[in-house]
Design a protein around this motif. Sequence first.
Motif, PDB file in Angstrom:
ATOM      1  N   PHE A 178      -8.309  33.603 -15.804  1.00 57.64           N
ATOM      2  CA  PHE A 178      -9.077  34.770 -15.408  1.00 57.64           C
ATOM      3  C   PHE A 178     -10.345  34.905 -16.249  1.00 57.64           C
ATOM      4  O   PHE A 178     -11.383  35.337 -15.752  1.00 57.64           O
ATOM      5  CB  PHE A 178      -8.199  36.017 -15.534  1.00 57.64           C
ATOM      6  N   ALA A 179     -10.273  34.527 -17.532  1.00 56.80           N
ATOM      7  CA  ALA A 179     -11.437  34.627 -18.409  1.00 56.80           C
ATOM      8  C   ALA A 179     -12.478  33.560 -18.083  1.00 56.80           C
ATOM      9  O   ALA A 179     -13.678  33.834 -18.104  1.00 56.80           O
ATOM     10  CB  ALA A 179     -11.004  34.495 -19.868  1.00 56.80           C
ATOM     11  N   VAL A 180     -12.005  32.343 -17.795  1.00 62.20           N
ATOM     12  CA  VAL A 180     -12.927  31.250 -17.500  1.00 62.20           C
ATOM     13  C   VAL A 180     -13.443  31.344 -16.066  1.00 62.20           C
ATOM     14  O   VAL A 180     -14.564  30.982 -15.777  1.00 62.20           O
ATOM     15  CB  VAL A 180     -12.234  29.888 -17.761  1.00 62.20           C
ATOM     16  N   GLY A 181     -12.589  31.839 -15.180  1.00 64.91           N
ATOM     17  CA  GLY A 181     -13.033  32.090 -13.817  1.00 64.91           C
ATOM     18  C   GLY A 181     -12.617  31.067 -12.785  1.00 64.91           C
ATOM     19  O   GLY A 181     -13.161  31.052 -11.693  1.00 64.91           O
ATOM     20  N   TYR A 182     -11.659  30.189 -13.083  1.00 68.88           N
ATOM     21  CA  TYR A 182     -11.242  29.253 -12.040  1.00 68.88           C
ATOM     22  C   TYR A 182     -10.150  29.827 -11.151  1.00 68.88           C
ATOM     23  O   TYR A 182      -9.718  29.172 -10.211  1.00 68.88           O
ATOM     24  CB  TYR A 182     -10.876  27.871 -12.596  1.00 68.88           C
ATOM     25  N   GLN A 183      -9.748  31.053 -11.401  1.00 68.15           N
ATOM     26  CA  GLN A 183      -8.851  31.767 -10.503  1.00 68.15           C
ATOM     27  C   GLN A 183      -9.637  32.922  -9.904  1.00 68.15           C
ATOM     28  O   GLN A 183     -10.008  33.858 -10.589  1.00 68.15           O
ATOM     29  CB  GLN A 183      -7.618  32.293 -11.250  1.00 68.15           C
ATOM     30  N   SER A 184      -9.890  32.838  -8.607  1.00 69.28           N
ATOM     31  CA  SER A 184     -10.670  33.872  -7.937  1.00 69.28           C
ATOM     32  C   SER A 184      -9.874  35.164  -7.854  1.00 69.28           C
ATOM     33  O   SER A 184      -8.656  35.153  -7.662  1.00 69.28           O
ATOM     34  CB  SER A 184     -11.044  33.420  -6.522  1.00 69.28           C
TER      35      SER A 184
END
Length: 78
Positions: free
Chosen positions: A25-31
């Motif tokens: 969630f922090a890096v953003g690869y989970q939308s």
Amino acid sequence: MKAKLGVSALVLLFLSGLWLVAAPFAVGYQSRGASYVDATVNDLWVGGGLAAVSFVALVIYAADSLRELARRGKHADL
């Protein structure tokens, strides 16, 4: 010295586990709002397990240290 090293390793493992849980969630690869991808599920299980095991080990170490301090205090009165 060995105890400090062991506790430091457990704290680092605990923080690593927390990072693995937060990373998708922090890096953003989970939308946001999308179903979880396999990498997210893997990070959640591995990170959660790592954090849980290291937290339990830290609690056991702390309980053992408190028991040792209580034993020493009980014998100091004699």
